[in-house]
Design a protein around this motif. Structure first.
Motif, PDB file in Angstrom:
ATOM      1  N   VAL A 210     -15.800  -1.598 -45.374  1.00 14.90           N
ATOM      2  CA  VAL A 210     -14.412  -1.739 -45.813  1.00 14.90           C
ATOM      3  C   VAL A 210     -13.479  -1.128 -44.774  1.00 14.90           C
ATOM      4  O   VAL A 210     -12.368  -1.621 -44.548  1.00 14.90           O
ATOM      5  CB  VAL A 210     -14.206  -1.120 -47.209  1.00 14.90           C
ATOM      6  N   ARG A 211     -13.969  -0.080 -44.079  1.00 16.72           N
ATOM      7  CA  ARG A 211     -13.162   0.454 -42.988  1.00 16.72           C
ATOM      8  C   ARG A 211     -12.988  -0.613 -41.906  1.00 16.72           C
ATOM      9  O   ARG A 211     -11.898  -0.805 -41.378  1.00 16.72           O
ATOM     10  CB  ARG A 211     -13.823   1.701 -42.408  1.00 16.72           C
TER      11      ARG A 211
ATOM     12  N   MET B 101     -11.974  -2.479 -33.039  1.00 18.04           N
ATOM     13  CA  MET B 101     -12.713  -1.265 -33.386  1.00 18.04           C
ATOM     14  C   MET B 101     -14.214  -1.576 -33.408  1.00 18.04           C
ATOM     15  O   MET B 101     -14.647  -2.581 -33.960  1.00 18.04           O
ATOM     16  CB  MET B 101     -12.318  -0.767 -34.772  1.00 18.04           C
ATOM     17  N   VAL B 102     -14.995  -0.686 -32.820  1.00 14.68           N
ATOM     18  CA  VAL B 102     -16.453  -0.787 -32.930  1.00 14.68           C
ATOM     19  C   VAL B 102     -16.946   0.539 -33.487  1.00 14.68           C
ATOM     20  O   VAL B 102     -16.669   1.596 -32.917  1.00 14.68           O
ATOM     21  CB  VAL B 102     -17.114  -1.054 -31.564  1.00 14.68           C
ATOM     22  N   PHE B 103     -17.625   0.474 -34.638  1.00 18.10           N
ATOM     23  CA  PHE B 103     -17.989   1.729 -35.299  1.00 18.10           C
ATOM     24  C   PHE B 103     -19.430   2.108 -35.038  1.00 18.10           C
ATOM     25  O   PHE B 103     -20.232   1.325 -34.525  1.00 18.10           O
ATOM     26  CB  PHE B 103     -17.742   1.616 -36.802  1.00 18.10           C
ATOM     27  N   GLN B 104     -19.739   3.314 -35.484  1.00 19.27           N
ATOM     28  CA  GLN B 104     -21.037   3.904 -35.191  1.00 19.27           C
ATOM     29  C   GLN B 104     -22.210   3.139 -35.790  1.00 19.27           C
ATOM     30  O   GLN B 104     -23.197   2.890 -35.133  1.00 19.27           O
ATOM     31  CB  GLN B 104     -21.046   5.338 -35.716  1.00 19.27           C
ATOM     32  N   ASP B 186     -16.422   4.005 -31.342  1.00 18.19           N
ATOM     33  CA  ASP B 186     -16.788   5.342 -31.790  1.00 18.19           C
ATOM     34  C   ASP B 186     -18.312   5.431 -31.909  1.00 18.19           C
ATOM     35  O   ASP B 186     -18.889   4.838 -32.814  1.00 18.19           O
ATOM     36  CB  ASP B 186     -16.114   5.618 -33.129  1.00 18.19           C
ATOM     37  N   GLU B 187     -18.951   6.136 -31.010  1.00 17.65           N
ATOM     38  CA  GLU B 187     -20.408   6.279 -31.001  1.00 17.65           C
ATOM     39  C   GLU B 187     -21.092   4.919 -31.175  1.00 17.65           C
ATOM     40  O   GLU B 187     -21.912   4.756 -32.076  1.00 17.65           O
ATOM     41  CB  GLU B 187     -20.872   7.212 -32.124  1.00 17.65           C
ATOM     42  N   PRO B 188     -20.757   3.936 -30.336  1.00 15.38           N
ATOM     43  CA  PRO B 188     -21.256   2.574 -30.607  1.00 15.38           C
ATOM     44  C   PRO B 188     -22.761   2.446 -30.445  1.00 15.38           C
ATOM     45  O   PRO B 188     -23.351   1.488 -30.923  1.00 15.38           O
ATOM     46  CB  PRO B 188     -20.531   1.722 -29.562  1.00 15.38           C
ATOM     47  N   ILE B 218     -16.036   6.924 -27.528  1.00 17.75           N
ATOM     48  CA  ILE B 218     -16.200   8.249 -28.116  1.00 17.75           C
ATOM     49  C   ILE B 218     -17.678   8.550 -28.284  1.00 17.75           C
ATOM     50  O   ILE B 218     -18.426   7.724 -28.811  1.00 17.75           O
ATOM     51  CB  ILE B 218     -15.479   8.301 -29.474  1.00 17.75           C
ATOM     52  N   SER B 219     -18.104   9.708 -27.813  1.00 15.93           N
ATOM     53  CA  SER B 219     -19.525  10.025 -27.900  1.00 15.93           C
ATOM     54  C   SER B 219     -19.734  11.535 -27.813  1.00 15.93           C
ATOM     55  O   SER B 219     -18.868  12.273 -27.352  1.00 15.93           O
ATOM     56  CB  SER B 219     -20.281   9.329 -26.765  1.00 15.93           C
TER      57      SER B 219
END
Lengths: 313, 293, 323
Positions: A210-211, B101-104, B186-188, B218-219
């Motif tokens: 959802v984020r 955005m790419v998330f962890q 972020d920490e991909p 980001i890491s």
């Protein structure tokens, strides 16, 4: 391909359960103590009369023959004849199914229209930090979810029918007479669904996906409809089978409180007088209904959330 | 447009960003007076231990701070738009398309109940009004860009049918749909295994090369960042302690915390008989160190 | 686990006493226990002897909640009914725990095929709902107290089987279990020392809270006329009579209904407090009546899942395993 395997496995399981129910209901009369033939002929009938009754019921046949007859009857829509009224069981059921079906449909509607929105609204309000709301919500639904339906029925009858005299306390004819019993059987499952949906929706709202969806800056309506709702509704669907069973069980008892002439009262009455064909018929019907609803829920779940197809056995 | 050529080159400018817990004045701010900038096409890393505020900083920049946290800043400019003053509605299109955005956690960052295709096309459908057909074609090209085989088939699949590395590349492809000027990752690679990690990093560099998207990476892993970044920002307990080029970092950083971070990463030459460096509580008094410098 | 508990009895009781709900529910249960011991004969004639001259009266000076259709004092009779209502329900739940625990344990210990089929059978049985299952059993066994106990017992058995099954499963995959196997603890040793003990703890607490459900289910059978028969009486049976005369004296139904409710709530709250007391993780938390609802559920869940720490018995085993 995946779908076919899933459907086949569900179907095999469904068939297996249906056979089990059929066998169980057949055995019911034979397991019970006492001689059904004597019951039919009357307690003070002589040996000859009992023998005639036994032959008429087919009880003198070997067990496997009786079972084949029973199953054969089922396929022809013949559930046997009531000991008490000498009417065909199908007829008995047809006369009594109305009030029970009415209860089940009204109850289900109440659960869907009240329980589900309450859960989702509850989640959104909790997230927005309404502390008092969370306390009130958890407290009230927790209490409602732990009170058995016949007690709710009793309290409702006292308030609405005796104290305020707003609704009739008994009867099975009018729609008004169905309101109190429907509410009585719906409160408990609705409350537990609202609780589950709230917790689940909160989880979904906090979830990474959802984020991700938020990062796409979709309109709020789309965010909820496309990303939150499908994931929180699966919880409710997964509860669908249990909820339906709880509705049926509730109906059996609640009909008694409001003196409604439905399948529940008939079932209980038939157990009391030993009218086994009617008991068999009603148990078979309710059992099949529960199993079919469960199977249907599985298939719908498979459509909404394909992961369940693989997780399920 | 600003006439000043230098600021024209700046893609993201953050001045005095602070993040604190709402209605809890007794808790010190989680991020304090952070200022940094990012030029167009630059790859910048933010490094720090968990709890150093690096993730919160990135979430604040993308205006995705979780409920209960509030931010204040003198200025956050992104691509010529004011992110502090502007309403979310106003910034919707900018943030939705120019920022990827790419998330962890690639396992959970895609919606499990929706097909890949539906998730990929919704951004451009919403913000650019593309037709379904155009959006699908774009999605296929995007997936090709991140080297995913049989892209047309993938669009019809669900996330659980793809491997972790494929999902993370799909996430990146999803970000590329809007032709972003900044990819915020972020920490991909943290949740991926080593060979896949390398692929994903390579991909990010590649995209930076070919499309000119800036990358903010980001890491907690300073050696990973030093391999790909032009510049590295070091965060510690909610503050930036050092902002230096990678060359300078490799030559030997000024700040003792940064030195500690470098020594905390084991490599093949590390003496296995000696304990790795750990950061003890109170070992670094940030303010004292900063005054020293 | 047990050695940790050894010196901490005081801490446990402290944790228990720190919650108002634990104390209140404990007091209620104490009162109910007294009523169970007293039984129907402890209340003299008022509960059992009919007085047709005063049938179905509303509340009055000598009958606080009025009388039932046969002129007996509602309140006294409700109190007198406590013994059978609670004892029969407990018997049913105990039956379900033994049978369900055994079945669940056997399925968990079985091969993949047994587990698959067993799991499916349990799920299907649970799918029918307790009431329908109980009514079927009564139809077979016959109406009466014995039939009702068996019926509720059978209806609850799949719940215990499912619970034991998943509990054993969750213990088996813990790290210290693999460690035990690697060190070479025998199969029966694993079963006794690791699985058995962890499962027993949780099972006791769950059994206790299930008694609340049992009382309600038992009453519902009696209410349907399928349970306890006259001249014996319990709350459910009183409720049936009360509902029939609702307009004459509603308290004939409301008083037993309320007592069923109070008992159910007290048992539940007490079970929660108990779960909290045996779970060291929650000792430091100060529970309050309202705020703690969510935490309590978490506490219950935690108490049900065995600790993740290394088992002390495991440590000795590991040491023994070393040359």
């Amino acid at each position: 391909m995946k779908w076919r395997r899933f459907l086949v496995s569900r179907f095999v399981r469904l068939a297996f359960v249906l056979v089990a129910i059929t066998t169980l209901t057949f055995l019911m009369m034979h397991l019970a103590p006492g001689d059904p033939a004597r019951l039919v002929a009357g307690m003070d009938a002589d040996e000859q009369a009992v023998q005639i009754a036994r032959e008429r019921l087919g009880l003198d046949q070997p067990m496997y023959q009786q079972f084949l007859d029973y199953v054969g009857g089922l396929f022809r829509g013949d559930l046997g004849t009531s000991f008490a009224t000498n009417q065909p069981v199908t007829e008995e059921i047809a006369q009594k199914i109305g009030p029970t079906a009415q209860l089940a449909v009204l109850g289900m509607a109440l659960i869907l229209l009240v329980g589900l929105p309450m859960g989702i609204i509850g989640a959104v309000l909790t997230r927005n930090g309404h502390r008092w709301f969370e306390i009130a919500f958890s407290g009230s639904t927790g209490a409602m979810a732990s009170i058995p339906q016949y007690l709710i029925a009793t309290f409702l009858a006292f308030l609405f029918a005796v104290t305020w005299q707003l609704l009739p306390v008994a009867g099975s004819g009018s729609i008004e007479a169905a309101i109190l019993p429907a509410v009585a059987i719906a409160v408990r499952p609705a409350a537990s669904i609202a609780r589950l949906v709230r917790v689940r929706t909160l989880e979904v709202l906090e979830s990474p996906y959802v984020r991700t969806a938020r990062s796409k800056r979709l309109p709020t309506r789309k965010l909820y409809l496309a990303h939150v709702f499908p994931n929180s509704i699966t919880t409710m669907l997964a509860m669908g089978g249990v909820t339906f069973a709880s509705l049926i069980g509730g109906a059996v008892i609640v009909e008694q409180v409001f003196a409604r002439l439905g399948l529940g009262t008939t079932l209980v009455h038939s157990v009391l007088v030993g009218d086994y064909p009617v008991v068999q018929g009603i148990v078979l019907l309710l059992g099949f209904a529960v199993v079919l609803v469960n199977a249907l829920v599985d298939v719908i779940l498979g459509i909404v959330d394909p992961r369940t197809m693989e997780a399920g056995r | 447009m600003n006439a000043d050529p230098v600021s024209n080159d700046i893609l993201l400018d953050v001045r005095n960003l602070s993040i604190s817990v709402e209605n809890r004045d007794e808790i010190p701010p989680l991020v304090r007076n952070v200022s940094f900038h990012l030029n167009r096409g630059e790859i910048v890393g933010i490094v720090g231990e968990s709890g150093s505020g690096k993730t919160l900083t990135s979430l604040a920049v993308s205006r995705l701070l979780p409920q209960g946290l509030s931010m204040s800043a003198d200025r956050i400019d992104f691509d010529g738009h004011d992110l502090v003053g502007g309403s979310d509605r106003e910034l919707r299109t900018v943030l939705g398309t120019n920022l990827a955005m790419v998330f962890q956690d690639p396992m959970q960052s895609l919606n499990p109940a929706r097909k890949i295709g539906a998730q990929m096309i919704e951004t451009v459908r919403e913000h650019r009004g593309l037709s379904k057909k155009e959006a699908r074609a774009l999605a296929i090209r995007s997936l090709e860009d991140v080297h995913i085989t049989e892209p047309a088939k993938r669009l019809k699949q669900y996330p659980h049918e793809l491997s972790g590395g494929m999902r993370q590349r799909t996430m990146i492809a999803m970000g590329l749909m809007g032709e972003p000027s900044l990819i915020l990752a972020d920490e991909p690679t943290t949740a991926l295994d080593v060979t896949v990690q390398a692929q994903v990093m390579q991909l990010l560099c590649d995209l930076n090369d070919r499309k000119g998207s800036a990358v903010l990476l980001i890491s907690h892993n300073i050696s990973l960042l030093s391999e790909v970044c032009d510049r590295i920002i070091v965060m510690f307990r909610g503050e930036i302690v050092e902002d230096l080029t990678t060359a300078k970092l490799l030559a030997g950083p000024d700040h003792p915390y940064t030195q500690g971070l470098i020594r905390a990463v084991p490599d093949l030459n590390t003496d296995r008989g000696v304990d790795l460096v750990t950061i003890e509580d109170g070992q670094f008094d940030v303010e004292r160190e900063m005054n020293h410098a | 686990m047990s050695s940790k508990r050894h010196g901490t009895t005081r801490q446990m009781s402290k944790a228990f006493l720190s919650s108002p709900t634990g104390i209140i529910s404990g007091l209620i249960l104490l009162g109910l226990t007294v009523l169970v011991i007293m039984g129907p004969n402890g209340f003299g004639d008022q509960a059992t002897v009919s007085d047709m001259a005063r049938s179905s009266e509303g509340p009055s000076a000598d009958h606080r909640w009025g009388t039932d259709a046969l002129g007996r004092d509602i309140f006294t009779r409700t109190l007198a009914a406590t013994r059978l209502s609670i004892l029969y329900a407990s018997a049913a739940v105990f039956f379900a725990m033994i049978v369900g625990g055994l079945v669940g344990g056997l399925i968990a210990a079985g091969g993949p095929r047994v587990r698959k089929v067993g799991g499916a059978v349990i799920d299907t049985m649970m799918g029918f709902g307790d009431i329908l299952l109980a009514v079927v059993v009564v139809a077979i066994v016959g109406v009466g107290a014995k039939g009702a106990v068996l019926a509720i017992g059978v209806a609850f058995t799949p719940h215990f089987a499912r619970f034991t099954y998943s509990l054993v499963d969750s213990v088996m995959v813990r790290d210290y279990m693999s460690a035990a196997r690697v060190v070479g603890v025998s199969k029966s040793g694993i079963g006794r020392r690791y699985v058995g003990r962890n499962v027993a703890d949780s099972l006791v607490i769950v059994t206790f809270t299930t008694v609340a459900e049992g009382i309600m289910a038992m009453s519902s059978l009696s209410f349907l006329g399928l349970g306890i028969q006259s001249p014996q009486f319990d709350w459910g049976q009183m409720l049936t009579d009360g509902v029939k005369n609702f307009y004459l004296n509603p308290y004939a139904a409301l008083v037993p209904a309320t007592l069923i409710l109070i008992t159910g709530l007290a048992v539940n709250l007490f079970g929660d407090a108990l779960a909290r007391a045996v779970n060291p993780v929650l000792w430091s938390e100060r529970p309050s009546l309202f705020r703690s609802k969510l935490r309590r559920n978490r506490a219950k869940a935690l108490a049900m899942t065995p600790e993740i720490t290394i088992d002390p018995a495991m440590e000795t085993e590991l040491r023994k395993g070393r040359p």
